[in-house]
Design a protein around this motif. Structure first.
Motif, PDB file in Angstrom:
ATOM      1  N   ALA A 212      15.208   9.767   8.476  1.00 51.66           N
ATOM      2  CA  ALA A 212      15.781  10.900   7.748  1.00 51.66           C
ATOM      3  C   ALA A 212      14.985  11.252   6.502  1.00 51.66           C
ATOM      4  O   ALA A 212      15.041  12.386   6.036  1.00 51.66           O
ATOM      5  N   TRP A 213      14.267  10.295   5.953  1.00 53.88           N
ATOM      6  CA  TRP A 213      13.446  10.581   4.763  1.00 53.88           C
ATOM      7  C   TRP A 213      12.110   9.881   4.910  1.00 53.88           C
ATOM      8  O   TRP A 213      12.034   8.657   4.911  1.00 53.88           O
ATOM      9  N   ARG A 214      11.069  10.664   5.050  1.00 60.08           N
ATOM     10  CA  ARG A 214       9.701  10.144   5.103  1.00 60.08           C
ATOM     11  C   ARG A 214       8.889  10.935   4.092  1.00 60.08           C
ATOM     12  O   ARG A 214       8.344  12.001   4.403  1.00 60.08           O
ATOM     13  N   PRO A 215       8.823  10.444   2.859  1.00 57.00           N
ATOM     14  CA  PRO A 215       8.097  11.200   1.837  1.00 57.00           C
ATOM     15  C   PRO A 215       6.633  11.370   2.227  1.00 57.00           C
ATOM     16  O   PRO A 215       6.048  10.519   2.875  1.00 57.00           O
ATOM     17  N   SER A 216       6.074  12.474   1.826  1.00 55.91           N
ATOM     18  CA  SER A 216       4.691  12.782   2.174  1.00 55.91           C
ATOM     19  C   SER A 216       3.735  12.034   1.248  1.00 55.91           C
ATOM     20  O   SER A 216       4.099  11.652   0.134  1.00 55.91           O
ATOM     21  N   PRO A 217       2.486  11.840   1.696  1.00 57.13           N
ATOM     22  CA  PRO A 217       1.476  11.276   0.795  1.00 57.13           C
ATOM     23  C   PRO A 217       1.343  12.083  -0.479  1.00 57.13           C
ATOM     24  O   PRO A 217       1.040  11.542  -1.543  1.00 57.13           O
ATOM     25  N   GLY A 218       1.590  13.396  -0.394  1.00 58.23           N
ATOM     26  CA  GLY A 218       1.493  14.253  -1.562  1.00 58.23           C
ATOM     27  C   GLY A 218       2.557  13.995  -2.604  1.00 58.23           C
ATOM     28  O   GLY A 218       2.441  14.482  -3.740  1.00 58.23           O
ATOM     29  N   SER A 219       3.607  13.259  -2.249  1.00 60.96           N
ATOM     30  CA  SER A 219       4.607  12.870  -3.243  1.00 60.96           C
ATOM     31  C   SER A 219       4.464  11.405  -3.637  1.00 60.96           C
ATOM     32  O   SER A 219       4.727  11.041  -4.784  1.00 60.96           O
ATOM     33  N   ILE A 220       4.043  10.567  -2.706  1.00 60.97           N
ATOM     34  CA  ILE A 220       3.913   9.131  -2.995  1.00 60.97           C
ATOM     35  C   ILE A 220       2.718   8.839  -3.891  1.00 60.97           C
ATOM     36  O   ILE A 220       2.848   8.163  -4.928  1.00 60.97           O
ATOM     37  N   TYR A 221       1.536   9.335  -3.538  1.00 62.14           N
ATOM     38  CA  TYR A 221       0.336   8.922  -4.269  1.00 62.14           C
ATOM     39  C   TYR A 221       0.270   9.461  -5.702  1.00 62.14           C
ATOM     40  O   TYR A 221      -0.153   8.724  -6.608  1.00 62.14           O
ATOM     41  N   PRO A 222       0.682  10.693  -5.964  1.00 63.32           N
ATOM     42  CA  PRO A 222       0.740  11.104  -7.376  1.00 63.32           C
ATOM     43  C   PRO A 222       1.740  10.279  -8.185  1.00 63.32           C
ATOM     44  O   PRO A 222       1.511  10.006  -9.368  1.00 63.32           O
TER      45      PRO A 222
ATOM     46  N   HIS B  55       0.846  -1.181   0.000  1.00 62.91           N
ATOM     47  CA  HIS B  55       0.000   0.000   0.000  1.00 62.91           C
ATOM     48  C   HIS B  55       0.889   1.241   0.000  1.00 62.91           C
ATOM     49  O   HIS B  55       2.063   1.176   0.384  1.00 62.91           O
ATOM     50  N   GLY B  56       0.313   2.364  -0.393  1.00 60.46           N
ATOM     51  CA  GLY B  56       1.082   3.600  -0.403  1.00 60.46           C
ATOM     52  C   GLY B  56       1.630   3.955   0.962  1.00 60.46           C
ATOM     53  O   GLY B  56       2.792   4.355   1.103  1.00 60.46           O
ATOM     54  N   TYR B  57       0.787   3.789   1.998  1.00 61.62           N
ATOM     55  CA  TYR B  57       1.251   4.152   3.335  1.00 61.62           C
ATOM     56  C   TYR B  57       2.343   3.208   3.814  1.00 61.62           C
ATOM     57  O   TYR B  57       3.242   3.616   4.558  1.00 61.62           O
ATOM     58  N   GLU B  58       2.286   1.951   3.396  1.00 60.27           N
ATOM     59  CA  GLU B  58       3.362   1.026   3.736  1.00 60.27           C
ATOM     60  C   GLU B  58       4.688   1.501   3.148  1.00 60.27           C
ATOM     61  O   GLU B  58       5.748   1.376   3.778  1.00 60.27           O
ATOM     62  N   MET B  59       4.646   2.026   1.946  1.00 62.21           N
ATOM     63  CA  MET B  59       5.869   2.540   1.317  1.00 62.21           C
ATOM     64  C   MET B  59       6.445   3.699   2.118  1.00 62.21           C
ATOM     65  O   MET B  59       7.661   3.777   2.333  1.00 62.21           O
ATOM     66  N   ILE B  60       5.573   4.592   2.569  1.00 62.99           N
ATOM     67  CA  ILE B  60       6.025   5.724   3.369  1.00 62.99           C
ATOM     68  C   ILE B  60       6.707   5.225   4.644  1.00 62.99           C
ATOM     69  O   ILE B  60       7.791   5.679   5.015  1.00 62.99           O
ATOM     70  N   ARG B  61       6.074   4.264   5.308  1.00 67.11           N
ATOM     71  CA  ARG B  61       6.659   3.734   6.543  1.00 67.11           C
ATOM     72  C   ARG B  61       7.964   3.011   6.284  1.00 67.11           C
ATOM     73  O   ARG B  61       8.903   3.103   7.083  1.00 67.11           O
ATOM     74  N   GLU B  62       8.039   2.276   5.187  1.00 65.13           N
ATOM     75  CA  GLU B  62       9.264   1.552   4.865  1.00 65.13           C
ATOM     76  C   GLU B  62      10.423   2.521   4.620  1.00 65.13           C
ATOM     77  O   GLU B  62      11.534   2.300   5.102  1.00 65.13           O
TER      78      GLU B  62
END
Length: 198
Positions: free
Chosen positions: A81-91, A66-73
């Motif tokens: 040090a790097w946690r991309p925002s949903p605004g960068s992952i989902y688009p 899932h998208g949120y899993e990617m952010i957490r990973e």
């Protein structure tokens, strides 16, 4: 100039965020790759922002997510040090799906979250991205350094909060002078480095 004229709302406004600047510290997406500074949206000096597209594809080589899993990973693999925002992952996920490189399906739980997986067309690019996964750009010493800076900043802000709430007007004015001097010195560091590059 009196303190309450310079800091609208007085010291009590500190707890309400009334000083006109955001709180310092980690939040969703915090870290050196967000905002301007150490590699953020404005591009940190000497360091480029990790490639979200390549990171997504590299993760999906390991299996559907899932998208949120990617952010957490990505947050976990870089030590925060790097946690991309949903605004960068989902688009990015939508773009990759439009290109036919990944496919999204609603998971088996019956919820609304979509799980993404590579297509045959997307696997070559994904495997190439996985050979040098973007999160490896954040070396352990870089992550540790960011945590040190963040912790020092949080401690300084905590000390400032105590002065704002408990100090006298004269003490608050002295704190303001310290902040002004610190700000100038921090910008001077960048200016010195820029001068050395010329």
């Amino acid at each position: 100039m009196k303190f309450h004229h310079r800091f609208h709302g007085g010291p009590e406004a500190w707890m309400r965020g009334g000083f006109g600047f955001p709180p310092f510290g980690p939040g969703p997406g915090a870290g050196p790759w967000r905002g301007r500074g150490m590699g953020g949206r404005g591009g940190g000096r000497g360091r480029r922002r990790p490639n979200v597209r390549a990171a997504v594809l590299a993760l999906l080589v390991e299996g559907p997510m899932h998208g949120y899993e990617m952010i957490r990973e990505l947050d976990s693999r870089t030590g925060g040090a790097w946690r991309p925002s949903p605004g960068s992952i989902y688009p990015t996920l939508q773009l990759l799906e439009d290109e036919g490189l990944i496919v999204g399906t609603v998971d088996d739980t019956g919820g609304s979250r979509r799980q993404y997986a590579l297509t045959d067309a997307g696997r070559p690019e994904a495997e190439q991205a996985a050979q040098q996964a973007p999160w490896t750009e954040l070396a352990p010493e870089t992550v540790e350094s960011w945590h040190d800076v963040r912790d020092a900043g949080l401690q300084a802000m905590d000390a400032l909060r105590h002065v704002m709430l408990n100090g006298t007007g004269e003490q608050r004015e002295r704190a303001l002078a310290v902040l002004d001097e610190t700000r100038r010195k921090l910008y001077a560091i960048l200016a010195d480095d820029a001068a050395g590059d010329r």
